[in-house]
Design a protein around this motif. Structure first.
Motif, short mmCIF file in Angstrom:
data_model
loop_
_atom_site.label_atom_id
_atom_site.label_comp_id
_atom_site.label_asym_id
_atom_site.label_seq_id
_atom_site.Cartn_x
_atom_site.Cartn_y
_atom_site.Cartn_z
N LEU A 5 -6.56 -2.74 1.72
CA LEU A 5 -6.96 -2.15 0.58
C LEU A 5 -7.67 -3.08 -0.34
CD1 LEU A 5 -7.55 0.69 -1.04
CD2 LEU A 5 -5.39 0.22 -2.02
N SER A 6 -8.88 -2.88 -0.88
CA SER A 6 -9.38 -3.39 -1.95
C SER A 6 -9.63 -2.39 -3.05
CB SER A 6 -10.64 -4.18 -1.60
OG SER A 6 -10.56 -5.04 -0.60
N LEU A 7 -9.33 -2.82 -4.20
CA LEU A 7 -9.66 -1.93 -5.39
C LEU A 7 -10.81 -2.64 -6.06
CD1 LEU A 7 -6.10 -1.69 -5.61
CD2 LEU A 7 -7.12 0.41 -6.59
N ASN A 30 3.79 -0.18 -5.43
CA ASN A 30 5.26 -0.74 -5.24
C ASN A 30 5.67 -0.33 -4.08
OD1 ASN A 30 7.56 -2.22 -5.74
ND2 ASN A 30 8.32 -0.35 -6.98
N ASP A 31 6.20 -1.08 -3.09
CA ASP A 31 6.80 -0.63 -1.83
C ASP A 31 5.90 0.19 -0.77
OD1 ASP A 31 9.00 1.12 -3.80
OD2 ASP A 31 7.80 2.11 -1.96
N CYS A 32 4.58 -0.03 -0.75
CA CYS A 32 3.64 0.76 -0.30
C CYS A 32 3.62 0.04 1.21
CB CYS A 32 2.23 0.66 -0.60
SG CYS A 32 1.57 -0.87 -0.71
N GLY A 33 4.04 -0.91 1.49
CA GLY A 33 4.28 -1.58 2.71
C GLY A 33 2.81 -2.28 3.37
N TYR A 34 1.91 -2.20 2.65
CA TYR A 34 0.69 -3.05 3.08
C TYR A 34 0.00 -3.86 1.89
CZ TYR A 34 -1.33 1.57 0.91
OH TYR A 34 -1.65 2.32 0.18
N ASP A 35 -0.80 -4.91 2.54
CA ASP A 35 -1.47 -5.69 1.48
C ASP A 35 -2.56 -5.07 0.52
OD1 ASP A 35 0.25 -7.79 1.74
OD2 ASP A 35 -1.25 -8.99 2.87
N TYR A 36 -2.75 -5.37 -0.60
CA TYR A 36 -4.06 -4.91 -1.30
C TYR A 36 -4.59 -5.85 -1.99
CZ TYR A 36 -0.36 -3.96 -5.21
OH TYR A 36 0.47 -4.22 -6.03
N ALA A 86 -15.12 -7.48 -1.48
CA ALA A 86 -13.83 -6.66 -0.94
C ALA A 86 -13.69 -7.11 0.26
CB ALA A 86 -14.18 -5.35 -1.31
N SER A 87 -12.45 -7.41 0.68
CA SER A 87 -11.89 -7.72 2.15
C SER A 87 -11.21 -6.64 2.77
CB SER A 87 -11.44 -9.00 2.38
OG SER A 87 -10.34 -9.12 1.50
N GLY A 88 -10.92 -5.74 2.14
CA GLY A 88 -9.89 -4.68 2.74
C GLY A 88 -10.35 -3.79 3.88
N GLU A 89 -9.60 -3.20 4.54
CA GLU A 89 -10.05 -2.20 5.51
C GLU A 89 -10.54 -0.96 4.96
OE1 GLU A 89 -6.67 -1.27 7.98
OE2 GLU A 89 -7.61 0.48 8.75
N TYR A 90 -9.70 -0.63 3.64
CA TYR A 90 -10.29 0.57 3.03
C TYR A 90 -10.73 -0.07 1.44
CZ TYR A 90 -7.47 3.74 5.98
OH TYR A 90 -7.00 4.18 7.15
N ILE A 91 -11.55 0.55 0.90
CA ILE A 91 -11.96 0.08 -0.45
C ILE A 91 -11.99 1.25 -1.34
CG2 ILE A 91 -14.06 -0.84 -1.79
CD1 ILE A 91 -14.77 -2.12 1.39
N ALA A 92 -11.66 1.11 -2.70
CA ALA A 92 -11.13 2.02 -3.48
C ALA A 92 -12.11 1.51 -4.87
CB ALA A 92 -9.99 2.31 -4.11
N LEU A 93 -12.82 2.61 -5.39
CA LEU A 93 -13.68 2.36 -6.68
C LEU A 93 -12.93 3.01 -7.81
CD1 LEU A 93 -17.49 3.15 -5.33
CD2 LEU A 93 -16.05 0.98 -5.10
N LEU A 104 -3.46 7.91 -7.52
CA LEU A 104 -4.11 8.79 -6.81
C LEU A 104 -5.24 7.96 -5.58
CD1 LEU A 104 -4.72 11.66 -7.47
CD2 LEU A 104 -6.78 11.25 -8.36
N VAL A 105 -5.12 6.65 -5.73
CA VAL A 105 -5.73 5.79 -4.80
C VAL A 105 -4.71 5.82 -3.58
CG1 VAL A 105 -6.64 3.49 -4.07
CG2 VAL A 105 -7.08 4.33 -6.37
N ARG A 106 -3.36 5.52 -3.94
CA ARG A 106 -2.50 5.63 -2.69
C ARG A 106 -2.61 6.88 -2.02
NH1 ARG A 106 3.86 3.53 -3.38
NH2 ARG A 106 4.20 3.96 -1.10
N GLN A 107 -2.63 7.89 -2.80
CA GLN A 107 -2.87 9.19 -2.00
C GLN A 107 -4.13 9.25 -1.13
OE1 GLN A 107 -2.88 12.99 -4.38
NE2 GLN A 107 -1.18 12.04 -5.63
N MET A 108 -5.14 8.68 -1.62
CA MET A 108 -6.39 8.59 -0.89
C MET A 108 -6.40 7.85 0.22
SD MET A 108 -9.21 7.99 -3.84
CE MET A 108 -9.81 9.11 -5.02
N VAL A 109 -5.63 6.53 0.13
CA VAL A 109 -5.22 6.01 1.41
C VAL A 109 -4.54 6.71 2.55
CG1 VAL A 109 -3.98 3.81 2.24
CG2 VAL A 109 -5.48 3.72 0.12
N GLN A 110 -3.59 7.51 1.97
CA GLN A 110 -2.73 8.12 2.97
C GLN A 110 -3.49 9.40 3.53
OE1 GLN A 110 0.68 7.50 3.09
NE2 GLN A 110 0.53 8.66 4.95
#
Ligand code: UDP
Ligand code: MG
Length: 310
Positions: A5-7, A30-36, A86-93, A104-110
């Motif tokens: 994820l890239s914010l 915190n402890d999301c288990g992926y790189d951002y 941004a290099s993430g698989e997902y991108i948040a603005l 909320l971004v974490r929810q969006m990723v979910q």
């Protein structure tokens, strides 16, 4: 591990917010288990924002990139540069002022993980904390825009959103100089999942919007996505031509039948004023389009990146 994820965070004079913003991102993920990573764009700030961002980049409490513009290019340009870096698989603005919560971004990723049929998760404001007058203006803007424009804008949908890489590529492919992100999002399409959010009060600093900016932004939205105003000009022209023809016949007949000159001062003044202002109005509409064509034809860059810390 691959970047998940890239914010993308545009910052203009947010010196008191950026560190807090980063902290709340870290605690939300915190402890999301992926790189951002966080991609901060300093949009030519005149306060200590760039200094604060350099600090964050040096500390690397989480993965931080900083892009700094040579001057203020506007939030839309900031988002554009952020997407490029941004290099993430997902991108948040997301905004830097903590009005939009990183949780909320974490929810969006979910949601993107769970629902492969959706490519975008967009937040819309369920309750607005703003004055009645402004609210009314925004509502009428959407009504006017949606009846004039070729793209349909969802009212209240913000640019607080998270999407897949392919969507980011599509946005970057929109090379227009006058960037109106609501229009861009609507134009590129993709399946969008909407979730409600309530904007928090600004954490520090003050909003960069004022009525004039908002008004210009609205005009950008209409002109940028439709040529209907030009058709309105043609329509007005045709209408006045018809009225003029009828009135000319009336005047000539009067002259032939009664044979005397009618003084007609009021008529003349009213006609001159009306036709004159109608012409100026239509020239103005044409001018808006010509101006935009002129600016786009210069093919200038959307922004100038002066400093890049990766
Ligand atoms: N922003 C920017 N460039 C500008 C104006 C604003 O990058 O020219 C950023 C700003 O720092 C913030 C976001 O865009 O992170 C939203 O701005 P603001 O909070 O002023 O807008 P509001 O939330 O009031 O709509
Ligand atoms: Mg804000």
């Amino acid at each position: 591990m691959e970047m998940k994820l890239s914010l993308v965070v545009p910052c203009y004079n947010e010196q008191d917010n950026v560190a807090n913003f980063q902290d709340s991102v870290i605690s939300a993920f915190n402890d999301c288990g992926y790189d951002y990573e966080i991609v901060f764009i300093d949009d030519g700030s005149t306060d200590g924002t760039l200094f604060a961002l350099r600090q964050l980049h040096k500390q690397q409490k989480c993965s931080v990139k900083v892009v700094s513009f040579s001057r203020n290019f506007g939030k839309e340009a900031g988002l554009y540069a952020g997407l490029k870096h941004a290099s993430g698989e997902y991108i948040a603005l997301i905004d830097a002022d903590l009005q939009q919560q990183p949780e909320l971004v974490r929810q969006m990723v979910q949601i993107l993980d769970d629902k492969p049929e959706y490519d975008v998760v967009a937040a819309y404001q369920d309750r607005r904390r703003e004055g009645k007058v402004l609210s009314l203006f925004k509502k009428s803007f959407y009504r006017i825009n949606n009846s004039l424009s070729d793209v349909n804008l969802k009212s209240d949908a913000s640019d607080f959103r998270t999407f897949r890489r392919c969507v980011a590529e599509s946005i970057l492919n929109m090379g227009e100089y006058h960037r109106f992100s609501k229009g861009i999002f609507a134009w590129i399409g993709y399946n969008t999942y909407y979730i409600p959010y309530t904007a928090q009060p600004r954490s520090a600093g003050k909003t960069k919007w004022n009525f004039k900016k908002l008004f210009n932004y609205g005009i950008d939205g209409i002109i940028g996505y439709s040529t209907k105003p030009l058709r309105i000009a043609s329509f007005l022209g045709t209408l006045t031509a018809i009225i003029a023809l009828i009135y000319s016949i009336v005047v000539i007949l009067e002259k032939l039948i009664t044979g005397i000159d009618i003084p007609g001062y009021a008529t003349a003044i009213v006609l001159i004023l009306w036709l004159g202002s109608m012409q100026l109005f239509c020239i103005g509409i044409i001018g808006e389009y010509v101006g935009r064509t002129f600016e786009q034809s210069k093919d200038r860059p959307i922004c100038i990146e002066k400093e890049i810390l990766e």
